[in-house]
Scaffold this motif. Structure first.
Motif, PDB file in Angstrom:
ATOM      1  N   ALA A 146     -76.156 -16.641   7.047  1.00  0.00           N
ATOM      2  CA  ALA A 146     -77.610 -16.758   7.020  1.00  0.00           C
ATOM      3  C   ALA A 146     -78.231 -15.387   6.858  1.00  0.00           C
ATOM      4  CB  ALA A 146     -78.102 -17.419   8.307  1.00  0.00           C
ATOM      5  N   HIS A 147     -79.505 -15.377   6.529  1.00  0.00           N
ATOM      6  CA  HIS A 147     -80.237 -14.126   6.374  1.00  0.00           C
ATOM      7  C   HIS A 147     -80.882 -13.789   7.716  1.00  0.00           C
ATOM      8  CE1 HIS A 147     -81.527 -11.140   3.537  1.00  0.00           C
ATOM      9  NE2 HIS A 147     -82.718 -11.133   4.091  1.00  0.00           N
ATOM     10  N   ASN A 148     -80.623 -12.613   8.212  1.00  0.00           N
ATOM     11  CA  ASN A 148     -81.121 -12.149   9.509  1.00  0.00           C
ATOM     12  C   ASN A 148     -80.539 -12.999  10.639  1.00  0.00           C
ATOM     13  OD1 ASN A 148     -82.485 -10.615  11.365  1.00  0.00           O
ATOM     14  ND2 ASN A 148     -84.477 -11.527  10.976  1.00  0.00           N
ATOM     15  N   THR A 149     -79.234 -13.073  10.691  1.00  0.00           N
ATOM     16  CA  THR A 149     -78.557 -13.940  11.669  1.00  0.00           C
ATOM     17  C   THR A 149     -78.797 -13.542  13.115  1.00  0.00           C
ATOM     18  OG1 THR A 149     -76.508 -12.686  11.473  1.00  0.00           O
ATOM     19  CG2 THR A 149     -76.704 -14.673  10.136  1.00  0.00           C
ATOM     20  N   SER A 150     -79.177 -12.307  13.362  1.00  0.00           N
ATOM     21  CA  SER A 150     -79.430 -11.922  14.756  1.00  0.00           C
ATOM     22  C   SER A 150     -80.526 -12.807  15.347  1.00  0.00           C
ATOM     23  CB  SER A 150     -79.801 -10.449  14.868  1.00  0.00           C
ATOM     24  OG  SER A 150     -80.999 -10.179  14.170  1.00  0.00           O
ATOM     25  N   PHE A 151     -81.458 -13.221  14.515  1.00  0.00           N
ATOM     26  CA  PHE A 151     -82.530 -14.120  14.954  1.00  0.00           C
ATOM     27  C   PHE A 151     -81.982 -15.529  15.182  1.00  0.00           C
ATOM     28  CE2 PHE A 151     -85.852 -17.205  13.980  1.00  0.00           C
ATOM     29  CZ  PHE A 151     -86.862 -16.799  14.839  1.00  0.00           C
ATOM     30  N   ASP A 152     -81.312 -16.085  14.183  1.00  0.00           N
ATOM     31  CA  ASP A 152     -80.823 -17.467  14.256  1.00  0.00           C
ATOM     32  C   ASP A 152     -79.745 -17.652  15.308  1.00  0.00           C
ATOM     33  OD1 ASP A 152     -82.403 -18.474  12.031  1.00  0.00           O
ATOM     34  OD2 ASP A 152     -81.113 -17.219  10.794  1.00  0.00           O
ATOM     35  N   THR A 176     -87.623  -1.848  -0.802  1.00  0.00           N
ATOM     36  CA  THR A 176     -88.576  -1.417   0.224  1.00  0.00           C
ATOM     37  C   THR A 176     -88.456  -2.240   1.497  1.00  0.00           C
ATOM     38  OG1 THR A 176     -90.252  -2.870  -0.715  1.00  0.00           O
ATOM     39  CG2 THR A 176     -90.227  -0.588  -1.485  1.00  0.00           C
ATOM     40  N   SER A 177     -87.961  -3.472   1.359  1.00  0.00           N
ATOM     41  CA  SER A 177     -87.758  -4.374   2.489  1.00  0.00           C
ATOM     42  C   SER A 177     -86.578  -5.264   2.143  1.00  0.00           C
ATOM     43  CB  SER A 177     -89.015  -5.224   2.713  1.00  0.00           C
ATOM     44  OG  SER A 177     -88.743  -6.286   3.596  1.00  0.00           O
ATOM     45  N   HIS A 178     -85.933  -5.797   3.153  1.00  0.00           N
ATOM     46  CA  HIS A 178     -84.800  -6.679   2.909  1.00  0.00           C
ATOM     47  C   HIS A 178     -85.080  -8.101   3.387  1.00  0.00           C
ATOM     48  CE1 HIS A 178     -83.152  -2.676   2.373  1.00  0.00           C
ATOM     49  NE2 HIS A 178     -82.407  -3.269   1.466  1.00  0.00           N
ATOM     50  N   LYS A 179     -86.372  -8.404   3.515  1.00  0.00           N
ATOM     51  CA  LYS A 179     -86.765  -9.777   3.794  1.00  0.00           C
ATOM     52  C   LYS A 179     -86.355 -10.617   2.593  1.00  0.00           C
ATOM     53  CE  LYS A 179     -90.803  -8.777   6.618  1.00  0.00           C
ATOM     54  NZ  LYS A 179     -92.262  -8.953   6.709  1.00  0.00           N
ATOM     55  N   LEU A 180     -86.037 -11.870   2.851  1.00  0.00           N
ATOM     56  CA  LEU A 180     -85.542 -12.744   1.801  1.00  0.00           C
ATOM     57  C   LEU A 180     -86.512 -12.845   0.622  1.00  0.00           C
ATOM     58  CD1 LEU A 180     -82.936 -14.204   1.360  1.00  0.00           C
ATOM     59  CD2 LEU A 180     -83.882 -16.190   2.514  1.00  0.00           C
ATOM     60  N   ALA A 190     -72.247 -14.474   9.751  1.00  0.00           N
ATOM     61  CA  ALA A 190     -72.251 -13.434   8.720  1.00  0.00           C
ATOM     62  C   ALA A 190     -73.691 -13.266   8.240  1.00  0.00           C
ATOM     63  CB  ALA A 190     -71.345 -13.830   7.561  1.00  0.00           C
ATOM     64  N   CYS A 191     -74.164 -12.035   8.240  1.00  0.00           N
ATOM     65  CA  CYS A 191     -75.570 -11.768   7.948  1.00  0.00           C
ATOM     66  C   CYS A 191     -75.766 -11.229   6.530  1.00  0.00           C
ATOM     67  CB  CYS A 191     -76.127 -10.776   8.964  1.00  0.00           C
ATOM     68  SG  CYS A 191     -77.889 -10.489   8.736  1.00  0.00           S
ATOM     69  N   THR A 192     -76.488 -11.991   5.716  1.00  0.00           N
ATOM     70  CA  THR A 192     -76.765 -11.539   4.356  1.00  0.00           C
ATOM     71  C   THR A 192     -77.807 -10.418   4.322  1.00  0.00           C
ATOM     72  OG1 THR A 192     -78.377 -13.321   4.048  1.00  0.00           O
ATOM     73  CG2 THR A 192     -76.118 -13.739   3.302  1.00  0.00           C
ATOM     74  N   MET A 193     -78.597 -10.269   5.377  1.00  0.00           N
ATOM     75  CA  MET A 193     -79.546  -9.155   5.405  1.00  0.00           C
ATOM     76  C   MET A 193     -78.793  -7.826   5.530  1.00  0.00           C
ATOM     77  SD  MET A 193     -82.747  -8.213   7.902  1.00  0.00           S
ATOM     78  CE  MET A 193     -83.964  -9.253   7.119  1.00  0.00           C
ATOM     79  N   LEU A 194     -77.780  -7.789   6.389  1.00  0.00           N
ATOM     80  CA  LEU A 194     -76.978  -6.568   6.520  1.00  0.00           C
ATOM     81  C   LEU A 194     -76.283  -6.244   5.200  1.00  0.00           C
ATOM     82  CD1 LEU A 194     -75.407  -7.087  10.055  1.00  0.00           C
ATOM     83  CD2 LEU A 194     -77.381  -5.681   9.430  1.00  0.00           C
ATOM     84  N   LEU A 195     -75.787  -7.269   4.529  1.00  0.00           N
ATOM     85  CA  LEU A 195     -75.152  -7.082   3.227  1.00  0.00           C
ATOM     86  C   LEU A 195     -76.164  -6.548   2.211  1.00  0.00           C
ATOM     87  CD1 LEU A 195     -72.659  -7.433   1.413  1.00  0.00           C
ATOM     88  CD2 LEU A 195     -73.417  -9.786   1.013  1.00  0.00           C
ATOM     89  N   ALA A 196     -77.351  -7.119   2.193  1.00  0.00           N
ATOM     90  CA  ALA A 196     -78.392  -6.685   1.258  1.00  0.00           C
ATOM     91  C   ALA A 196     -78.791  -5.229   1.504  1.00  0.00           C
ATOM     92  CB  ALA A 196     -79.611  -7.591   1.367  1.00  0.00           C
ATOM     93  N   ARG A 197     -78.833  -4.820   2.751  1.00  0.00           N
ATOM     94  CA  ARG A 197     -79.177  -3.418   3.048  1.00  0.00           C
ATOM     95  C   ARG A 197     -78.161  -2.455   2.453  1.00  0.00           C
ATOM     96  NH1 ARG A 197     -80.967  -4.272   9.321  1.00  0.00           N
ATOM     97  NH2 ARG A 197     -83.090  -4.950   8.871  1.00  0.00           N
TER      98      ARG A 197
END
Length: 112
Positions: A46-52, A86-90, A72-79
């Motif tokens: 998921a994206h931003n799994t720390s939240f979910d 400028t941001s890694h929001k979905l 597994a966090c896709t936000m960490l991967l995207a970073r």
């Protein structure tokens, strides 16, 4: 799923999910038991799994179910892959990468 409480207006604004939409939905306990059975020992991506993950763990523990599911966090991967964004929001990543927009974010059925 029906959260068993009223959905605050700011959540409805964010997700588009209303109290009327969940009124006849199955209860959280029923959905979480089924989700845990379905996921089993596989990782949740998921994206931003720390939240979910916080919600997943809290609900499964409340039901006395195993909450050690790997995430597994896709936000960490995207970073790592797109440090220039400028941001890694979905939504920002969808725009930056010119991906198709399947529908409203924060909705499990947005791609349908």
């Amino acid at each position: 799923m029906n959260p068993g409480r009223r959905i605050p207006a700011f959540i409805t604004d964010l997700t588009g999910i209303t109290n009327a939409m969940v009124a006849a939905a199955p209860a959280v306990a029923e959905v979480m038991r089924e989700a845990a059975r379905f996921v089993s020992t596989l990782p949740v991506v998921a994206h931003n799994t720390s939240f979910d993950r916080k919600f997943w763990v809290a609900e499964l523990r409340r039901l006395a179910l195993d909450a050690n599911t790997p995430f597994a966090c896709t936000m960490l991967l995207a970073r790592r892959l797109y440090p220039e964004c400028t941001s890694h929001k979905l939504g920002v990543l969808v725009e930056a990468l010119q991906l198709p927009k399947p529908g409203r974010a924060h909705r499990a059925t947005s791609g349908r």
